[in-house]
Motif scaffolding. Structure first.
Motif, short mmCIF file in Angstrom:
data_model
loop_
_atom_site.label_atom_id
_atom_site.label_comp_id
_atom_site.label_asym_id
_atom_site.label_seq_id
_atom_site.Cartn_x
_atom_site.Cartn_y
_atom_site.Cartn_z
N TRP A 19 -41.22 -52.02 5.58
CA TRP A 19 -39.74 -51.86 5.55
C TRP A 19 -39.11 -50.73 5.94
O TRP A 19 -38.21 -50.42 6.91
CB TRP A 19 -39.18 -52.65 4.40
CG TRP A 19 -39.44 -54.14 4.21
CD1 TRP A 19 -39.85 -54.85 5.27
CD2 TRP A 19 -38.85 -54.78 3.13
NE1 TRP A 19 -39.86 -56.04 4.89
CE2 TRP A 19 -39.25 -56.37 3.54
CE3 TRP A 19 -38.34 -54.72 1.92
CZ2 TRP A 19 -39.04 -57.26 2.56
CZ3 TRP A 19 -38.17 -55.63 1.08
CH2 TRP A 19 -38.58 -56.99 1.53
N GLY A 20 -39.62 -49.54 5.13
CA GLY A 20 -39.00 -48.44 5.48
C GLY A 20 -37.83 -47.86 4.94
O GLY A 20 -37.19 -48.90 4.67
N GLY A 21 -37.48 -46.72 4.93
CA GLY A 21 -36.08 -46.30 4.57
C GLY A 21 -35.45 -46.82 3.10
O GLY A 21 -36.30 -47.06 1.99
N PHE A 26 -35.75 -51.70 -1.84
CA PHE A 26 -35.61 -53.12 -2.02
C PHE A 26 -37.08 -53.75 -2.38
O PHE A 26 -37.10 -54.71 -3.03
CB PHE A 26 -35.01 -53.75 -0.76
CG PHE A 26 -33.73 -53.52 -0.62
CD1 PHE A 26 -32.71 -53.05 -1.48
CD2 PHE A 26 -33.20 -53.47 0.84
CE1 PHE A 26 -31.47 -52.64 -1.35
CE2 PHE A 26 -31.90 -52.93 1.08
CZ PHE A 26 -30.94 -52.58 0.03
N ALA A 27 -38.09 -53.19 -1.76
CA ALA A 27 -39.40 -53.70 -2.09
C ALA A 27 -39.70 -53.60 -3.47
O ALA A 27 -40.30 -54.32 -4.23
CB ALA A 27 -40.32 -53.21 -1.34
N GLY A 28 -39.15 -52.42 -4.24
CA GLY A 28 -39.60 -51.96 -5.45
C GLY A 28 -38.77 -52.78 -6.40
O GLY A 28 -39.31 -53.19 -7.33
N VAL A 294 -33.95 -45.62 -2.99
CA VAL A 294 -35.42 -45.79 -3.01
C VAL A 294 -36.25 -45.50 -4.26
O VAL A 294 -37.15 -45.99 -4.65
CB VAL A 294 -36.01 -44.65 -1.74
CG1 VAL A 294 -37.22 -44.57 -1.70
CG2 VAL A 294 -35.42 -45.23 -0.32
N VAL A 295 -35.72 -44.26 -4.70
CA VAL A 295 -36.24 -43.70 -6.06
C VAL A 295 -36.12 -44.88 -7.10
O VAL A 295 -36.79 -45.05 -7.85
CB VAL A 295 -35.55 -42.38 -6.53
CG1 VAL A 295 -35.90 -42.03 -7.95
CG2 VAL A 295 -35.89 -41.49 -5.62
N LEU A 296 -34.94 -45.61 -7.57
CA LEU A 296 -34.60 -46.54 -8.31
C LEU A 296 -35.57 -47.64 -8.12
O LEU A 296 -36.34 -47.88 -9.23
CB LEU A 296 -33.24 -47.00 -8.18
CG LEU A 296 -32.89 -48.05 -9.39
CD1 LEU A 296 -33.31 -47.53 -10.77
CD2 LEU A 296 -31.32 -48.47 -8.98
N GLY A 297 -35.85 -48.32 -7.12
CA GLY A 297 -36.58 -49.27 -7.01
C GLY A 297 -37.92 -49.11 -7.10
O GLY A 297 -38.78 -49.49 -8.05
N THR A 376 -47.87 -41.43 6.19
CA THR A 376 -47.51 -42.35 7.37
C THR A 376 -46.19 -41.72 8.05
O THR A 376 -45.72 -40.55 7.51
CB THR A 376 -47.02 -43.64 6.99
OG1 THR A 376 -45.77 -43.72 5.97
CG2 THR A 376 -48.14 -44.29 6.13
N ASN A 377 -45.69 -42.17 9.26
CA ASN A 377 -44.62 -41.37 9.90
C ASN A 377 -43.40 -42.27 9.89
O ASN A 377 -42.61 -42.28 10.75
CB ASN A 377 -44.99 -41.40 11.54
CG ASN A 377 -45.46 -42.67 12.14
OD1 ASN A 377 -45.28 -43.75 11.36
ND2 ASN A 377 -45.78 -42.36 13.21
N ILE A 378 -43.20 -42.73 8.63
CA ILE A 378 -42.09 -43.76 8.44
C ILE A 378 -40.95 -43.14 7.58
O ILE A 378 -39.77 -43.51 7.42
CB ILE A 378 -42.29 -44.99 7.89
CG1 ILE A 378 -43.01 -45.20 6.51
CG2 ILE A 378 -43.50 -45.72 8.71
CD1 ILE A 378 -43.13 -46.20 5.70
N TYR A 379 -41.30 -41.87 6.83
CA TYR A 379 -40.06 -41.07 5.76
C TYR A 379 -39.06 -40.88 6.76
O TYR A 379 -39.26 -40.48 7.92
CB TYR A 379 -40.89 -39.98 5.32
CG TYR A 379 -40.17 -39.47 4.21
CD1 TYR A 379 -39.82 -40.24 2.83
CD2 TYR A 379 -39.42 -38.22 4.21
CE1 TYR A 379 -38.94 -39.69 1.89
CE2 TYR A 379 -38.85 -37.75 3.30
CZ TYR A 379 -38.51 -38.32 2.17
OH TYR A 379 -37.74 -37.75 1.15
N PRO A 380 -37.83 -40.83 6.29
CA PRO A 380 -36.75 -40.42 6.96
C PRO A 380 -36.67 -39.27 7.75
O PRO A 380 -36.37 -39.19 8.88
CB PRO A 380 -35.38 -40.60 6.08
CG PRO A 380 -35.98 -41.48 4.81
CD PRO A 380 -37.60 -41.34 4.93
#
Length: 432
Positions: A19-21, A26-28, A294-297, A376-380
């Motif tokens: 999913w990224g970003g 949300f995944a978390g 991101v951090v919270l999830g 990976t190359n998906i970090y913002p």
């Protein structure tokens, strides 16, 4: 049950990577719901300290951005890079490293990515070289910043062990700087020059690339003053921590950063005559809000599942890590690669490291390894650097990420940690 928890955590991380970003958060959240409602695991503690530091710093940076401070810094950066294009592969990561150290967040690096790629292609340099080292440098800079959430949490851990702020900085700042230089050297040797890469030449012809383009923009009147006010806040935090025993205050680094950043925000707003309502529209504020989700999830999920097995982890890991403290860096590295956050990794692992008896010098020396957000190359910031480039230097089969790790950020990032951790242990032994 342990196996199910591990499968859930790894599955969530794989979903987060897809999913990224903001989707990482949300995944978390989904993984957290499964662990609490289906597996019956007690919810762990949310990463409040990390989120509060990020929030307060992002607010201050947003005020500076709205006042024109970021435009002012971009202009200075462009002058520096255009006047010394031959040193772009070292100047680009140096600039993003400094910006991150002073701001406490790697998102400030995005402001100069366009300048870096324009100067690169104007001088026949493959843009993926300085862009990849600049991204890695911005992530390494978090581990050298006195106002980053990761550093605040780390220092809160080693302070109890009797380490002063000055001694901590004397270890982590040179270690991160050494890692940045390694990353710059490795990145500068990845890929052919623009003129020798058929993929780049084809894409540049199709896109009708125009060289020697400048990104000069008018600087608002409050640009310089907003930067000065923000930097004054950073200096205040550093001085309060450096001379804590002399001053005699008992404010911890988390509270000091939060309070100072709110004061800085207020001063910038009134000095530069900003509308408070406009702060939420700044790009940095929006990026910061995403990082909070991101951090919270993902961190709340990790702390919940790991917290459920903390006794077993301590029992199994304590003897090994005490015997081989360098392995702590490997733990930091792998965890940060999964959590996509230096602050989140520190919040999760620093208390565990302290509780199993890991020494302060091992924690400080290994701290640089929490910056492994480039696997990976998906970090913002990574994705933004790729999107910035219009020459195709990230698109050749060798560097396009089609096999997960075959992208220009991987080797500079990994090798910078491999070489800098031993350097950090040497410094820690000398200083502590």
């Amino acid at each position: 049950m342990v196996i199910l928890h591990v499968v859930l955590l790894l599955g969530t991380i794989m979903l987060a990577a897809r999913w990224g970003g903001i989707g990482v958060g949300f995944a978390g959240g989904i993984g957290l719901a499964i662990s609490v409602f289906i597996f019956g695991v007690p919810a762990g503690s949310p990463p409040v300290d990390v989120m509060l530091i990020i929030l307060s710093t992002i607010v201050a940076l947003s005020a500076m951005q709205q006042a024109g401070g970021m435009d002012y810094l971009v202009t200075l950066t462009e002058k520096l890079l255009r006047h010394h294009p031959g040193y772009l592969n070292i100047l680009a990561p140096t600039v993003t490293f400094i910006l991150t150290v002073l701001s406490g967040t790697g998102y400030t690096a995005m402001s100069v990515m366009n300048v870096i790629q324009e100067v690169a292609k104007d001088n026949g340099i493959r843009p993926s070289q300085p862009l990849s080292s600049a991204v890695v440098a911005s992530q390494l800079g978090i581990t050298a910043s006195p106002i980053s959430a990761a550093t605040a949490i780390m220092y809160g851990t080693v302070e109890v062990m009797g380490v002063s702020f000055g001694d901590a900085m004397l270890v982590i700042l040179p270690t991160a700087l050494f890692a940045m230089l390694i990353a710059a050297f490795i990145a500068s040797r990845q890929g052919a020059k623009l003129a020798d890469d058929p993929v780049c030449q084809k894409i540049m012809q199709e896109n009708k690339i125009v060289l020697n383009k400048s990104t000069h923009r008018p600087i608002p009147a409050g640009g310089k003053s907003s930067v000065a006010i923000f930097l004054a806040g950073v200096v205040f935090v550093v001085c309060m921590l450096l001379f804590k025993s002399l001053i005699g205050h008992t404010i911890n680094s988390r509270d000091l950063i939060i309070i100072t950043m709110f004061v800085v925000s207020t001063i910038i707003i009134f000095t530069c005559k900003l509308d408070m309502k406009d702060l939420k529209n700044s790009p940095i504020f929006k990026s910061g809000a995403e990082s909070l989700v991101v951090v919270l999830g993902i961190v709340w999920l990790s702390s919940t599942l790991i917290g459920a097995h903390i006794d077993e982890i301590k029992m199994e890991a304590s003897d090994i890590l005490r015997a081989w403290p360098v392995l702590l860096a490997a733990v930091f590295f792998c965890t940060s690669a999964m959590l996509f956050s230096q602050g989140a990794t520190s919040a999760l692992l620093m208390p565990i490291a302290a509780s199993i008896g890991i020494s302060a010098d091992a924690i400080l020396a290994s701290f640089v390894a929490v910056s492994a957000l480039y696997i990976t190359n998906i970090y913002p910031t990574t994705a933004f650097a790729i999107a910035t480039d219009d020459t195709g230097s990230f698109l050749s089969p060798r560097w396009n990420g089609s096999r997960i790790i075959n992208h220009p950020f991987f080797l500079p990032g990994c090798l910078s940690i491999i070489f800098s951790v031993p350097f950090g242990f040497l410094l820690a032994q000398l200083i502590l």
